[in-house]
Design an enzyme around this catalytic site. Structure first.
Site, mmCIF file in Angstrom:
data_model
loop_
_atom_site.group_PDB
_atom_site.id
_atom_site.type_symbol
_atom_site.label_atom_id
_atom_site.label_comp_id
_atom_site.label_asym_id
_atom_site.label_seq_id
_atom_site.Cartn_x
_atom_site.Cartn_y
_atom_site.Cartn_z
ATOM 1 N N GLY A 1 -0.171 5.474 -4.330
ATOM 2 C CA GLY A 1 -0.810 6.742 -4.685
ATOM 3 C C GLY A 1 -0.189 7.893 -3.900
ATOM 4 O O GLY A 1 0.145 8.944 -4.474
ATOM 5 N N ARG A 2 -0.013 7.693 -2.595
ATOM 6 C CA ARG A 2 0.599 8.759 -1.777
ATOM 7 C C ARG A 2 2.039 9.025 -2.196
ATOM 8 O O ARG A 2 2.497 10.156 -2.186
ATOM 9 C CB ARG A 2 0.526 8.372 -0.285
ATOM 10 C CG ARG A 2 -0.845 8.676 0.318
ATOM 11 C CD ARG A 2 -1.020 7.979 1.634
ATOM 12 N NE ARG A 2 -1.283 6.554 1.429
ATOM 13 C CZ ARG A 2 -1.268 5.636 2.384
ATOM 14 N NH1 ARG A 2 -0.950 5.996 3.630
ATOM 15 N NH2 ARG A 2 -1.550 4.389 2.123
ATOM 16 N N ASN B 1 -10.908 -2.782 -5.231
ATOM 17 C CA ASN B 1 -10.211 -1.720 -5.965
ATOM 18 C C ASN B 1 -10.922 -1.331 -7.270
ATOM 19 O O ASN B 1 -10.641 -0.269 -7.839
ATOM 20 C CB ASN B 1 -8.750 -2.090 -6.231
ATOM 21 C CG ASN B 1 -7.858 -2.023 -4.999
ATOM 22 O OD1 ASN B 1 -6.914 -2.794 -4.856
ATOM 23 N ND2 ASN B 1 -8.135 -1.088 -4.084
ATOM 24 N N ASP C 1 0.830 -1.206 0.000
ATOM 25 C CA ASP C 1 0.000 0.000 0.000
ATOM 26 C C ASP C 1 0.867 1.261 0.000
ATOM 27 O O ASP C 1 1.990 1.252 0.506
ATOM 28 C CB ASP C 1 -0.911 -0.016 1.243
ATOM 29 C CG ASP C 1 -2.088 0.940 1.098
ATOM 30 O OD1 ASP C 1 -2.404 1.337 -0.041
ATOM 31 O OD2 ASP C 1 -2.684 1.294 2.129
ATOM 32 N N SER D 1 -7.871 -5.117 5.028
ATOM 33 C CA SER D 1 -8.485 -4.782 3.736
ATOM 34 C C SER D 1 -8.809 -6.032 2.910
ATOM 35 O O SER D 1 -8.503 -6.099 1.709
ATOM 36 C CB SER D 1 -7.593 -3.821 2.943
ATOM 37 O OG SER D 1 -7.371 -2.631 3.658
#
Ligand code: IPE
Ligand code: IPE
Ligand code: MG
Length: 260
Positions: free
Chosen positions: A38-39, A83, A35, A207
Site C-alpha cells: 500500500g505504501r 486483513n 508488507d 502480525s
C-alpha cells in the site's frame, strides 16, 4: 525437467552440491511477511491495489533467488485472517488479483519445478478461487524443487484453534497431546519450522504469522517495501542469518535442531 522457460534458472532447486561453504548457515525455510504494498503505491501516487499487483509480480524473482541460494522452503504471507477488516474494495481487489494471477503464476512456477502449498482457511474464499488453489497444489504436488507455501487467509491463532478442534473431533486424549502431535494438526504439517522470518515494510511485529512455528526463528526486518525487495536486500538478510548463533535454549550453538 527441461523447459523452454523465460526464467534464467529453469528449475528452482537445490544446487547439486548444496552451498559452496557454510552449508549450516543457510536457512532451510525462509518465511516472508510481504508488507508495504500500500505504501509503495501511495508513494507512486497510485491506488493501493496497484501496489498489490506490483507485489505479486515480485514473487517469482524472490522465489528464484532463494532457490538458487539453496533454500528448500519459502512461506509467503499474502493475506491474513485480520486483513478482512480492510475496506471492502481493497479486500475485493486482493481476491480479484489472486483469482487472476493464480493460473499464470502457477504455470510459470510449475515450469520451474516449484511445489505450491496453500496455508490457511479456504472456507471463506469464493468457491472458484478454492478450486483454483486446489488445482495449483495438485498440478505442482510432485515437483522436486523449492516448496512455496502461500499463506492466504492465514492466521496463527486461527491455525491453532482449528488444530484444537480437529484434535478434539479425532478423540485425541489429553495425555497424548505433545508438541509433535500438535504440529501435525497445523497447516504446516510436515514442514520444518522457519529458520528465518523476513519482514519488509519496516514494522517489527509478527502480525499473527506462524506464531507456533516461529518459536525459535531468527528475525530480520527491512524498511524496503515488498515490491522493492531485491536480490541485494535478500542477500543481506541471508548473510545476517549466517552471523546469528542459534542455541534453542541450550548453551551449544546449533543450526537446525532436527539435523535434517
Ligand atoms: C501487504 O501490504 C499486503 C497485505 C497485507 C495484503 P499492505 O497492504 O499491508 O501495505 P502497507 O503496509 O499498507 O504499506
Ligand atoms: C501482515 O501485514 C499481513 C501480510 C503481509 C499479509 P499487515 O499490514 O496486515 O500487518 P499490520 O496490520 O501492519 O500488523
Ligand atoms: Mg501492511
Amino acid at each position: 525437467m527441461s523447459h523452454n522457460s523465460d526464467l534464467p534458472n529453469a528449475e528452482y532447486s537445490l544446487p547439486a552440491s548444496g552451498a559452496d561453504a557454510g552449508v549450516d548457515s543457510i536457512p532451510r525455510h525462509v518465511a516472508i511477511i510481504m508488507d508495504g504494498n500500500g505504501r509503495w503505491a501511495e508513494r507512486q501516487g497510485l491506488p493501493r491495489k496497484a501496489g498489490h499487483r506490483r507485489g505479486v509480480s515480485n514473487i517469482r524473482q524472490v522465489v528464484e533467488l532463494l532457490a538458487q541460494r539453496g533454500i528448500r522452503v519459502v512461506t509467503l504471507y499474502a493475506f491474513s485472517t485480520e486483513n478482512w477488516r480492510r475496506p471492502n474494495d481493497e479486500v475485493d481487489s486482493l481476491m480479484a488479483i489472486l483469482a487472476e494471477e493464480i493460473e499464470p503464476q502457477t504455470r510459470e512456477l510449475h515450469k520451474a519445478g516449484v511445489r505450491l502449498v496453500h496455508l490457511g482457511d479456504m472456507n471463506p474464499l469464493d468457491p472458484a478461487l478454492q478450486d483454483a488453489i486446489r488445482q495449483a497444489q495438485a498440478i505442482t504436488e510432485h515437483n522436486a524443487g523449492i516448496t512455496v507455501n502461500i499463506a492466504f487467509n492465514y492466521g496463527g491463532r486461527d491455525e491453532i484453534l482449528q488444530a484444537v478442534r480437529r484434535m478434539l473431533a479425532d478423540g485425541v486424549l489429553p495425555d497424548d497431546v505433545d508438541e509433535s502431535l500438535f504440529a501435525r494438526y497445523l497447516y504446516t504439517d510436515g514442514c520444518p519450522d522457519p529458520d528465518l522470518i523476513i519482514r519488509t515494510g519496516g514494522e517489527q511485529r509478527l502480525s499473527n504469522f506462524l506464531i507456533w512455528q516461529a518459536a525459535y526463528s531468527e528475525y530480520y526486518h527491512t524498511p524496503a517495501l515488498w515490491p522493492d525487495l531485491d536480490a541485494a536486500e535478500l542477500d543481506r538478510a541471508l548473510s545476517a542469518y549466517g552471523q546469528r548463533q542459534r542455541r534453542f535454549g541450550s548453551l551449544a550453538v546449533q543450526d537446525h535442531p532436527s539435523g535434517a
